[in-house]
Scaffold this motif. Structure first.
Motif, PDB file in Angstrom:
ATOM      1  N   VAL A 123      51.753  92.444  52.056  1.00 59.64           N
ATOM      2  CA  VAL A 123      50.876  92.259  50.893  1.00 59.64           C
ATOM      3  C   VAL A 123      49.694  93.214  50.972  1.00 59.64           C
ATOM      4  O   VAL A 123      49.364  93.908  50.005  1.00 59.64           O
ATOM      5  CB  VAL A 123      50.373  90.795  50.816  1.00 59.64           C
ATOM      6  CG1 VAL A 123      49.452  90.590  49.613  1.00 59.64           C
ATOM      7  CG2 VAL A 123      51.536  89.824  50.769  1.00 59.64           C
ATOM      8  N   GLU A 124      49.116  93.294  52.164  1.00 61.37           N
ATOM      9  CA  GLU A 124      47.951  94.182  52.344  1.00 61.37           C
ATOM     10  C   GLU A 124      48.308  95.625  52.001  1.00 61.37           C
ATOM     11  O   GLU A 124      47.554  96.336  51.344  1.00 61.37           O
ATOM     12  CB  GLU A 124      47.454  94.095  53.799  1.00 61.37           C
ATOM     13  CG  GLU A 124      46.671  92.818  54.089  1.00 61.37           C
ATOM     14  CD  GLU A 124      46.310  92.670  55.563  1.00 61.37           C
ATOM     15  OE1 GLU A 124      47.252  92.588  56.382  1.00 61.37           O
ATOM     16  OE2 GLU A 124      45.108  92.639  55.872  1.00 61.37           O
ATOM     17  N   GLY A 153      45.741  83.274  54.134  1.00 64.41           N
ATOM     18  CA  GLY A 153      45.582  84.735  54.157  1.00 64.41           C
ATOM     19  C   GLY A 153      45.648  85.325  52.765  1.00 64.41           C
ATOM     20  O   GLY A 153      44.880  86.239  52.414  1.00 64.41           O
ATOM     21  N   LEU A 154      46.533  84.775  51.943  1.00 68.19           N
ATOM     22  CA  LEU A 154      46.645  85.275  50.559  1.00 68.19           C
ATOM     23  C   LEU A 154      45.369  84.949  49.778  1.00 68.19           C
ATOM     24  O   LEU A 154      44.875  85.763  49.001  1.00 68.19           O
ATOM     25  CB  LEU A 154      47.854  84.639  49.870  1.00 68.19           C
ATOM     26  CG  LEU A 154      49.222  85.078  50.366  1.00 68.19           C
ATOM     27  CD1 LEU A 154      50.324  84.288  49.656  1.00 68.19           C
ATOM     28  CD2 LEU A 154      49.437  86.585  50.164  1.00 68.19           C
ATOM     29  N   THR A 168      55.722  95.468  38.725  1.00 67.47           N
ATOM     30  CA  THR A 168      55.950  94.321  39.614  1.00 67.47           C
ATOM     31  C   THR A 168      56.255  94.831  41.014  1.00 67.47           C
ATOM     32  O   THR A 168      57.210  95.575  41.214  1.00 67.47           O
ATOM     33  CB  THR A 168      57.135  93.471  39.104  1.00 67.47           C
ATOM     34  OG1 THR A 168      56.808  92.975  37.809  1.00 67.47           O
ATOM     35  CG2 THR A 168      57.403  92.306  40.049  1.00 67.47           C
ATOM     36  N   LEU A 169      55.419  94.443  41.944  1.00 70.10           N
ATOM     37  CA  LEU A 169      55.572  94.875  43.332  1.00 70.10           C
ATOM     38  C   LEU A 169      56.127  93.721  44.153  1.00 70.10           C
ATOM     39  O   LEU A 169      55.745  92.568  43.938  1.00 70.10           O
ATOM     40  CB  LEU A 169      54.206  95.295  43.882  1.00 70.10           C
ATOM     41  CG  LEU A 169      53.412  96.260  42.987  1.00 70.10           C
ATOM     42  CD1 LEU A 169      51.961  96.354  43.449  1.00 70.10           C
ATOM     43  CD2 LEU A 169      54.073  97.636  42.947  1.00 70.10           C
ATOM     44  N   ASN A 170      57.025  94.048  45.078  1.00 67.99           N
ATOM     45  CA  ASN A 170      57.643  92.993  45.894  1.00 67.99           C
ATOM     46  C   ASN A 170      57.135  93.021  47.326  1.00 67.99           C
ATOM     47  O   ASN A 170      57.219  94.056  47.987  1.00 67.99           O
ATOM     48  CB  ASN A 170      59.174  93.171  45.900  1.00 67.99           C
ATOM     49  CG  ASN A 170      59.815  92.364  44.787  1.00 67.99           C
ATOM     50  OD1 ASN A 170      59.928  91.155  44.893  1.00 67.99           O
ATOM     51  ND2 ASN A 170      60.152  93.004  43.702  1.00 67.99           N
ATOM     52  N   ALA A 171      56.618  91.890  47.757  1.00 69.04           N
ATOM     53  CA  ALA A 171      56.221  91.758  49.166  1.00 69.04           C
ATOM     54  C   ALA A 171      57.223  90.841  49.858  1.00 69.04           C
ATOM     55  O   ALA A 171      58.122  90.298  49.219  1.00 69.04           O
ATOM     56  CB  ALA A 171      54.810  91.166  49.242  1.00 69.04           C
ATOM     57  N   ASP A 172      57.085  90.697  51.159  1.00 73.07           N
ATOM     58  CA  ASP A 172      57.974  89.818  51.925  1.00 73.07           C
ATOM     59  C   ASP A 172      57.289  88.482  52.172  1.00 73.07           C
ATOM     60  O   ASP A 172      56.126  88.454  52.604  1.00 73.07           O
ATOM     61  CB  ASP A 172      58.346  90.473  53.270  1.00 73.07           C
ATOM     62  CG  ASP A 172      59.133  91.761  53.048  1.00 73.07           C
ATOM     63  OD1 ASP A 172      58.868  92.747  53.759  1.00 73.07           O
ATOM     64  OD2 ASP A 172      59.965  91.781  52.120  1.00 73.07           O
TER      65      ASP A 172
END
Ligand code: KE4
Length: 434
Positions: free
Chosen positions: A189-190, A224-225, A178-182
């Motif tokens: 995310v990129e 963007g997502l 599990t990766l956390n983005a802001d």
């Protein structure tokens, strides 16, 4: 004395139930004091065990968009219960629910009922992994997707309020995937997508954050997502457990005109009974057992009692879209007057409202993500919460929750809330600055 029955019951409850509650969000941990024990509610008025009445801005954390004990829901549940509450076999009412969900949310080509938002989000992530053959998922700090292991990695809501960025009991093996983005930060995310090239199965997010307080997506964030997911062949999952059927009939997808690959639902879809759901593109959903190899199951999934409650509530929302207009107007009415009060009391704040979700952040920062949400003055919120409670206003007992308005709120109740807030803000300022 207020809460004496709640105090007695709380002491009793703690002998048998961890923390005396069946969900930490109810424990008043971040506001202190004794959780209020309620015995009944009707519309937007909720009554505690001592007979004290409150105007309810929790609404069972979202389900009660039409108010408590909404008559069509009550009748539907009564009628259904005479025919047994569950068969563990297919029923027509499950088809009616699936058809209704598709009418309200047109990109839901196939949908599976489950029993909670957690189950819906856990299942959607497993489906995305099964469909793509990839392992990682990207979530956002401050977003909460239920208590599934994969999500309790810097989760929001209870975990955030309890100040535990990730929960013991979640293995390192799980956490690594599990990766956390802001939130509201496409660059973050990129970076993760690039670093984990061709191995990110899904990006899951609250399209409007509600579990770090209400925080809207900044213009271009959702779009963007969508673009990044298309480029990286990653499944875009909108967790609409809170926003689904609340922000519009088609939820956040309809409101922002950005369409995910999979969507999860909860809360409103069950009319207050335990219902969750996940659904989306047929091509993806067809990996789900028994059609495909991705296993997902549940004894009480789609049971006729819960379906009858959900159908009655969603049916009303489908038939009367004017409800969304009324609810939006009421929430805006409240927001505008609270904003004025905060200026008059010269209190630093930020405030976000999307539809009938609203939050106040007691901070001088502009709040757009987990980090800035955390600058809110939690002590100020704690005192404010109790001052409002004393004046008969029941807010979510955490600075990191959205308020949920129900359309059963009257303008008289809103005015009472505003009058209470005027006093409560004044007293809070004195108490906190003592
Ligand atoms: P449940 O498993 O609690 O039905 O749903 C989990 C969930 C998933 N996704 C979102 C966006 C959610 O908000 C939730 C649950 N929300 C919390 C309140 N913020 C439920 C309250 C509680 O945990 O008692």
């Amino acid at each position: 004395m207020l809460l004496n029955k709640s105090e007695f019951l709380f002491n009793r409850a703690q002998q048998f139930i961890p923390g005396g509650v069946n969900s930490p969000a109810r424990a008043f941990k971040s506001v202190g004091g004794i959780p209020v024990f309620f015995k009944k509610a009707k519309g937007s008025i909720i009554t505690d065990e001592d007979g004290n009445e409150f105007i309810d801005y929790v609404g069972s954390w979202g389900p009660m968009i039409l108010g408590h004990a909404y008559p069509p829901v009550v009748k539907a549940v009564q009628d259904a219960s005479f025919n047994s509450t569950s068969f563990g076999a297919p029923t027509e009412i499950e088809i009616q629910m699936a058809e209704l969900v598709q009418r309200m949310v047109p990109n839901i080509e196939k949908v599976r009922m489950v029993n909670s938002g957690t189950e819906a989000c856990m299942s959607a992530v497993r489906v995305a992994r099964g469909y793509t053959g990839k392992e990682k998922i990207i979530k956002f700090e401050g977003n909460y997707h239920g208590h599934g292991d994969a999500f309790l990695i810097k989760a929001g809501s209870g975990a955030l309020t309890l100040g535990q960025p990730s929960s013991p009991g979640v293995t390192k093996g799980t956490a690594k995937d599990t990766l956390n983005a802001d939130y509201n930060d496409l660059t973050s995310v990129e970076k993760l997508l690039k670093k984990n090239k061709d191995n990110v199965a899904a990006i899951i997010l609250e399209p409007v954050a509600g579990n770090m307080g209400c925080i809207p997506p900044e213009p271009g964030f959702l779009e963007g997502l969508r673009k990044l997911c298309d480029e990286h062949e990653t499944v875009l999952i909108f967790d609409e457990v809170m926003t689904g059927f609340r922000l519009a009939r088609g939820g956040a997808q309809e409101r922002f005109d950005v369409w995910a690959d999979l969507v999860t639902f909860g809360k409103i879809i069950g009319g207050g009974l335990p219902v969750g759901a996940f659904g989306g593109k047929e091509e993806i959903m067809n990996v789900v057992a028994p059609v495909g190899p991705v296993y997902q199951a549940g004894t009480l999934s789609g049971n006729p009692l819960a379906m009858s409650a959900g159908l009655a509530q969603l049916g009303a929302l489908e038939k009367h879209p004017e409800i969304y207009v009324e609810l939006e107007e009421k929430t805006e009415y409240l927001q505008k007057r609270l904003r004025l009060l905060l200026y008059e009391h010269e209190i630093d704040f930020d405030m976000h409202r999307v539809g009938s979700m609203v939050s106040i952040f007691f901070t001088s920062e502009s709040v757009k993500d987990f980090k800035t949400a955390n600058t809110t003055d939690q002590e100020f919120f704690r005192v404010f919460f109790h001052e409002m409670l004393k004046r008969g206003i029941y807010l979510p007992p955490s600075p990191f929750e959205s308020w949920f308005l129900g359309n059963s709120l009257t303008y008289e109740m809103l005015d009472k809330t505003i009058a209470a807030a005027d006093e409560a803000l004044g007293v809070t300022k004195l108490k906190v600055n003592e």
